[in-house]
Motif scaffolding. Structure first.
Motif, PDB file in Angstrom:
ATOM      1  N   TYR A 193       0.831  -1.213   0.000  1.00  0.00           N
ATOM      2  CA  TYR A 193       0.000   0.000   0.000  1.00  0.00           C
ATOM      3  C   TYR A 193       0.859   1.255   0.000  1.00  0.00           C
ATOM      4  CZ  TYR A 193      -3.081   3.636   1.853  1.00  0.00           C
ATOM      5  OH  TYR A 193      -3.759   4.806   2.049  1.00  0.00           O
ATOM      6  N   LEU A 194       1.889   1.282   0.826  1.00  0.00           N
ATOM      7  CA  LEU A 194       2.719   2.479   0.956  1.00  0.00           C
ATOM      8  C   LEU A 194       3.584   2.729  -0.281  1.00  0.00           C
ATOM      9  CD1 LEU A 194       3.779   2.149   4.697  1.00  0.00           C
ATOM     10  CD2 LEU A 194       2.208   3.820   3.713  1.00  0.00           C
ATOM     11  N   THR A 195       3.785   1.714  -1.094  1.00  0.00           N
ATOM     12  CA  THR A 195       4.525   1.919  -2.344  1.00  0.00           C
ATOM     13  C   THR A 195       3.588   2.092  -3.539  1.00  0.00           C
ATOM     14  OG1 THR A 195       4.740  -0.477  -2.698  1.00  0.00           O
ATOM     15  CG2 THR A 195       6.527   0.630  -1.514  1.00  0.00           C
ATOM     16  N   GLY A 196       2.267   2.192  -3.267  1.00  0.00           N
ATOM     17  CA  GLY A 196       1.302   2.459  -4.327  1.00  0.00           C
ATOM     18  C   GLY A 196       1.009   1.274  -5.217  1.00  0.00           C
ATOM     19  N   ARG A 197       1.021   0.049  -4.634  1.00  0.00           N
ATOM     20  CA  ARG A 197       0.823  -1.160  -5.433  1.00  0.00           C
ATOM     21  C   ARG A 197      -0.175  -2.093  -4.766  1.00  0.00           C
ATOM     22  NH1 ARG A 197       6.036   0.594  -6.000  1.00  0.00           N
ATOM     23  NH2 ARG A 197       7.130   0.159  -7.966  1.00  0.00           N
ATOM     24  N   SER A 198      -0.805  -2.929  -5.578  1.00  0.00           N
ATOM     25  CA  SER A 198      -1.548  -4.056  -5.024  1.00  0.00           C
ATOM     26  C   SER A 198      -0.528  -5.054  -4.485  1.00  0.00           C
ATOM     27  CB  SER A 198      -2.407  -4.716  -6.101  1.00  0.00           C
ATOM     28  OG  SER A 198      -1.573  -5.350  -7.066  1.00  0.00           O
ATOM     29  N   LEU A 199      -0.990  -5.970  -3.655  1.00  0.00           N
ATOM     30  CA  LEU A 199      -0.063  -6.956  -3.087  1.00  0.00           C
ATOM     31  C   LEU A 199       0.565  -7.806  -4.188  1.00  0.00           C
ATOM     32  CD1 LEU A 199       1.239  -8.268  -0.656  1.00  0.00           C
ATOM     33  CD2 LEU A 199      -0.812  -9.706  -0.396  1.00  0.00           C
ATOM     34  N   ALA A 200      -0.231  -8.203  -5.179  1.00  0.00           N
ATOM     35  CA  ALA A 200       0.299  -9.038  -6.271  1.00  0.00           C
ATOM     36  C   ALA A 200       1.346  -8.273  -7.087  1.00  0.00           C
ATOM     37  CB  ALA A 200      -0.839  -9.496  -7.178  1.00  0.00           C
ATOM     38  N   THR A 201       1.070  -6.998  -7.383  1.00  0.00           N
ATOM     39  CA  THR A 201       2.028  -6.191  -8.149  1.00  0.00           C
ATOM     40  C   THR A 201       3.282  -5.938  -7.339  1.00  0.00           C
ATOM     41  OG1 THR A 201       0.215  -5.113  -9.318  1.00  0.00           O
ATOM     42  CG2 THR A 201       2.360  -4.015  -9.388  1.00  0.00           C
ATOM     43  N   PHE A 202       3.116  -5.716  -6.043  1.00  0.00           N
ATOM     44  CA  PHE A 202       4.262  -5.514  -5.156  1.00  0.00           C
ATOM     45  C   PHE A 202       5.192  -6.724  -5.203  1.00  0.00           C
ATOM     46  CE2 PHE A 202       6.144  -6.276  -0.960  1.00  0.00           C
ATOM     47  CZ  PHE A 202       6.869  -5.109  -0.784  1.00  0.00           C
ATOM     48  N   LYS A 203       4.634  -7.911  -5.063  1.00  0.00           N
ATOM     49  CA  LYS A 203       5.450  -9.129  -5.065  1.00  0.00           C
ATOM     50  C   LYS A 203       6.153  -9.317  -6.415  1.00  0.00           C
ATOM     51  CE  LYS A 203       2.772 -11.730  -1.631  1.00  0.00           C
ATOM     52  NZ  LYS A 203       1.883 -12.908  -1.400  1.00  0.00           N
ATOM     53  N   ARG A 204       5.429  -9.053  -7.494  1.00  0.00           N
ATOM     54  CA  ARG A 204       6.019  -9.217  -8.821  1.00  0.00           C
ATOM     55  C   ARG A 204       7.157  -8.226  -9.045  1.00  0.00           C
ATOM     56  NH1 ARG A 204       1.814  -8.142 -11.745  1.00  0.00           N
ATOM     57  NH2 ARG A 204       2.428  -6.018 -12.308  1.00  0.00           N
ATOM     58  N   ASP A 205       6.907  -6.940  -8.721  1.00  0.00           N
ATOM     59  CA  ASP A 205       7.945  -5.928  -8.888  1.00  0.00           C
ATOM     60  C   ASP A 205       9.134  -6.201  -7.977  1.00  0.00           C
ATOM     61  OD1 ASP A 205       6.258  -4.749 -10.680  1.00  0.00           O
ATOM     62  OD2 ASP A 205       5.742  -3.027  -9.425  1.00  0.00           O
ATOM     63  N   PHE A 206       8.851  -6.671  -6.776  1.00  0.00           N
ATOM     64  CA  PHE A 206       9.909  -6.942  -5.800  1.00  0.00           C
ATOM     65  C   PHE A 206      10.878  -7.996  -6.330  1.00  0.00           C
ATOM     66  CE2 PHE A 206      12.044  -8.332  -2.065  1.00  0.00           C
ATOM     67  CZ  PHE A 206      11.994  -7.278  -1.166  1.00  0.00           C
ATOM     68  N   GLU A 207      10.342  -9.090  -6.843  1.00  0.00           N
ATOM     69  CA  GLU A 207      11.206 -10.175  -7.316  1.00  0.00           C
ATOM     70  C   GLU A 207      11.997  -9.761  -8.550  1.00  0.00           C
ATOM     71  OE1 GLU A 207       9.684 -14.113  -7.391  1.00  0.00           O
ATOM     72  OE2 GLU A 207       8.443 -13.848  -5.614  1.00  0.00           O
ATOM     73  N   LYS A 208      11.441  -8.864  -9.369  1.00  0.00           N
ATOM     74  CA  LYS A 208      12.190  -8.359 -10.518  1.00  0.00           C
ATOM     75  C   LYS A 208      13.403  -7.561 -10.066  1.00  0.00           C
ATOM     76  CE  LYS A 208       8.438  -7.966 -13.915  1.00  0.00           C
ATOM     77  NZ  LYS A 208       7.604  -6.986 -14.683  1.00  0.00           N
TER      78      LYS A 208
END
Length: 267
Positions: A193-208
């Motif tokens: 939430y604090l990075t402006g993402r859904s949880l699924a998008t956060f996880k995907r962007d994080f692993e990239k």
């Protein structure tokens, strides 16, 4: 927790313990007057210290670590006003206040304010807190919250860009945010939430970016920081594990030994 709003929007915090540490997510803006004791805060970027007589605005949607220190043989005391989103929306509509388009979001969680004579008079009027909190005074409390808003805008007009920004956090630099805030012990959905993402998008962007899952990266990064604090800064494991975001000392010790081959107490 520092000034987390309870049911009433005006609240008095007082306790006797020697000191208290912790961390929290700030869901609403809070205006606070330090009456007694010392509050030390850290928002991932800046450490601030507030002493008796200091005034501060804690901004919503921030993570904050804190330490409350009562005075010797005394009590830690604050008087605070929660400025929730519903109250601010109604005030904005009534008075025509709005944040400037594309106003930059504040990086620090707390804004220090000058204790002007007007603010001093205002907080003096709140001192009979027990009477103010009695049933039947709801209309009076509403007026006092609105008075706090008028004083804030009179003394610091630029705060309208903070108070009347009702948008959810926008998408920000994930790598920079996590490198600054990994030691906060919050759920992944809060980081998302604090990075402006859904949880699924956060996880995907994080692993990239990090080439690890968020949970695995967080554990490794927290253990690295704990190793530095214990070995280079002389911190005790009982201090370090909380500082880097672990909930449980035994789990921390197990994970630390697994990663470094030695118990943290034997470094």
């Amino acid at each position: 927790m520092p000034d987390l709003p309870p049911r009433l929007p005006i609240f008095y915090s007082c306790y006797h313990t020697r000191s208290r540490e912790g961390e929290q997510f700030i869901p609403e803006h809070v205006l606070s007057y330090q009456l007694a004791g010392t509050l030390t805060t850290y928002d991932g970027t800046r450490e601030q210290v507030f002493r008796p007589g200091d005034l501060r605005l804690t901004k919503r949607n921030h993570l904050l670590k804190f330490n409350k220190q009562p005075p010797e043989n005394g009590e830690f005391k604050t008087l605070s006003i929660a400025l929730d989103q519903d109250t601010l929306r109604h005030f904005s509509l009534e008075h025509g206040h709005q944040a400037a388009p594309h106003a930059s979001s504040p990086e620090t969680a707390i804004t220090e304010l000058e204790m002007t004579p007007l603010f001093q008079s205002y907080f003096n009027s709140l001192q009979p807190y027990e009477q103010l909190a009695e049933p039947g005074n709801e209309a009076l409390i509403t007026l006092k919250v609105r008075e706090a808003l008028l004083l804030l805008l009179k003394t610091r007009p630029e705060l309208r860009d903070v108070l009347f920004d009702f948008a959810a956090p926008g998408e920000i630099d994930l790598e920079a945010f996590m490198s600054r805030n990994f030691h906060f012990n919050v759920q992944l959905r809060r980081f998302a939430y604090l990075t402006g993402r859904s949880l699924a998008t956060f996880k995907r962007d994080f692993e990239k970016i990090f080439h690890l899952s968020p949970s695995r990266w967080l554990q490794q990064r927290r253990l690295q920081e704990a190793h530095f604090l214990i070995k280079e800064k002389g911190k005790a494991p009982s201090e370090a594990y909380l500082e880097v975001g672990f909930e449980d000392l035994s789990h921390f010790s197990f994970a630390f030994k697994k990663m470094y081959g030695v118990a943290p107490s034997r470094l």
